[in-house]
Design a protein around this motif. Structure first.
Motif, short mmCIF file in Angstrom:
data_model
loop_
_atom_site.label_atom_id
_atom_site.label_comp_id
_atom_site.label_asym_id
_atom_site.label_seq_id
_atom_site.Cartn_x
_atom_site.Cartn_y
_atom_site.Cartn_z
N VAL A 18 46.64 -31.01 -117.32
CA VAL A 18 47.25 -31.80 -116.26
C VAL A 18 46.18 -32.15 -115.23
CG1 VAL A 18 48.97 -31.75 -114.42
CG2 VAL A 18 49.45 -30.65 -116.60
N PRO A 19 46.10 -33.40 -114.83
CA PRO A 19 45.10 -33.81 -113.85
C PRO A 19 45.22 -33.01 -112.56
CG PRO A 19 46.25 -35.71 -114.76
CD PRO A 19 46.95 -34.49 -115.25
N LEU A 20 44.08 -32.86 -111.88
CA LEU A 20 44.07 -32.09 -110.65
C LEU A 20 44.60 -32.89 -109.46
CD1 LEU A 20 40.65 -30.27 -111.00
CD2 LEU A 20 42.93 -29.37 -111.45
N HIS A 21 44.69 -34.21 -109.61
CA HIS A 21 45.24 -35.03 -108.54
C HIS A 21 46.76 -35.00 -108.60
CE1 HIS A 21 46.44 -38.30 -111.24
NE2 HIS A 21 45.32 -38.04 -111.89
N GLY A 22 47.41 -35.47 -107.56
CA GLY A 22 48.87 -35.44 -107.52
C GLY A 22 49.49 -36.35 -108.55
N VAL A 23 50.71 -36.03 -108.91
CA VAL A 23 51.48 -36.83 -109.83
C VAL A 23 52.55 -37.57 -109.02
CG1 VAL A 23 53.06 -34.93 -110.39
CG2 VAL A 23 52.80 -36.80 -111.99
N ALA A 50 63.75 -50.05 -109.97
CA ALA A 50 63.05 -48.88 -109.44
C ALA A 50 62.60 -49.08 -108.01
CB ALA A 50 61.86 -48.51 -110.33
N ALA A 51 62.53 -50.33 -107.56
CA ALA A 51 62.16 -50.59 -106.16
C ALA A 51 63.19 -49.99 -105.22
CB ALA A 51 62.04 -52.09 -105.93
N ARG A 52 64.42 -49.78 -105.71
CA ARG A 52 65.47 -49.15 -104.91
C ARG A 52 65.40 -47.63 -104.95
NH1 ARG A 52 70.73 -51.58 -107.28
NH2 ARG A 52 71.61 -49.91 -106.02
N VAL A 53 64.41 -47.10 -105.68
CA VAL A 53 64.25 -45.65 -105.83
C VAL A 53 62.94 -45.24 -105.16
CG1 VAL A 53 63.97 -43.78 -107.49
CG2 VAL A 53 65.55 -45.63 -107.98
N ASP A 54 62.98 -44.16 -104.40
CA ASP A 54 61.77 -43.68 -103.72
C ASP A 54 60.77 -43.09 -104.71
OD1 ASP A 54 62.73 -44.37 -101.19
OD2 ASP A 54 63.71 -42.43 -100.92
N ASN A 55 59.51 -43.05 -104.30
CA ASN A 55 58.44 -42.39 -105.05
C ASN A 55 57.90 -41.27 -104.17
OD1 ASN A 55 57.82 -44.11 -107.52
ND2 ASN A 55 57.92 -45.62 -105.89
N MET A 56 57.46 -40.21 -104.79
CA MET A 56 56.81 -39.14 -104.04
C MET A 56 55.65 -38.60 -104.85
SD MET A 56 59.70 -36.07 -104.37
CE MET A 56 59.40 -35.62 -102.72
N THR A 57 54.61 -38.21 -104.15
CA THR A 57 53.43 -37.63 -104.79
C THR A 57 53.41 -36.15 -104.49
OG1 THR A 57 52.24 -39.71 -104.53
CG2 THR A 57 50.93 -37.74 -104.96
N CYS A 58 53.15 -35.37 -105.53
CA CYS A 58 53.13 -33.92 -105.33
C CYS A 58 52.05 -33.28 -106.21
CB CYS A 58 54.50 -33.32 -105.64
SG CYS A 58 54.94 -33.42 -107.38
N CYS A 80 60.20 -34.23 -107.33
CA CYS A 80 58.97 -33.48 -107.54
C CYS A 80 59.33 -32.00 -107.40
CB CYS A 80 57.98 -33.90 -106.45
SG CYS A 80 56.43 -33.05 -106.52
N ASN A 81 58.76 -31.17 -108.26
CA ASN A 81 59.12 -29.76 -108.24
C ASN A 81 57.88 -28.93 -108.58
OD1 ASN A 81 60.19 -27.19 -108.69
ND2 ASN A 81 62.08 -28.02 -109.54
N GLU A 82 57.42 -28.16 -107.63
CA GLU A 82 56.22 -27.36 -107.86
C GLU A 82 56.48 -26.18 -108.80
OE1 GLU A 82 54.08 -26.33 -104.33
OE2 GLU A 82 54.29 -28.36 -103.52
#
Length: 131
Positions: A18-23, A50-58, A80-82
């Motif tokens: 898995v990349p070290l940067h956020g997904v 999908a424009a009506r759906v939020d995005n989050m980076t984690c 997103c779930n750690e």
């Protein structure tokens, strides 16, 4: 294992980690009776809305959790779930399934396959071939 085999092994392992940067994950919720019937979070998920759906980076995993009662979706969450725990459980007729993945926007799928399966399969193949 010879040098060539070791280089192939390291290359495949590096490609699967898995990349070290956020997904980036889709973030939305549907709750029966509270959300509109045209809720874009529902399956089948339509990327054109999908424009009506939020995005989050984690720094964790993307998660899709579906809760069903009598085989009907009552709640659906994409987030997103750690500490995502893949799997399903059923209690008192309520079936809850969590699907975890590590690619950008991978929690859009109706069924999300964890990347760990790919990693284990590739490592097993490499081991069988070069060991």
């Amino acid at each position: 294992m010879d040098t060539k085999g070791m280089l192939i092994f390291c290359g495949v392992l590096a490609a699967c980690v898995v990349p070290l940067h956020g997904v980036t994950c889709y973030s939305c919720a549907y709750v029966s009776g509270l959300s509109p019937d045209d809720e874009p979070c529902l399956d089948p998920f339509d990327p054109t809305v999908a424009a009506r759906v939020d995005n989050m980076t984690c720094d964790g995993l993307c998660d899709k959790t579906v809760i069903k009662v009598d085989n009907q979706v009552t709640s659906l969450f994409r987030s997103c779930n750690e500490n995502c725990n893949e799997g399903c459980f059923k209690i008192f007729g309520i079936n809850t399934c969590a699907h975890c993945c590590s690619e950008d926007h991978c929690n859009s799928a109706a069924i999300v396959n964890p990347s760990i399966v790919l990693i284990v399969a590739l490592l097993g193949t490499i081991h069988a071939t070069f060991m």
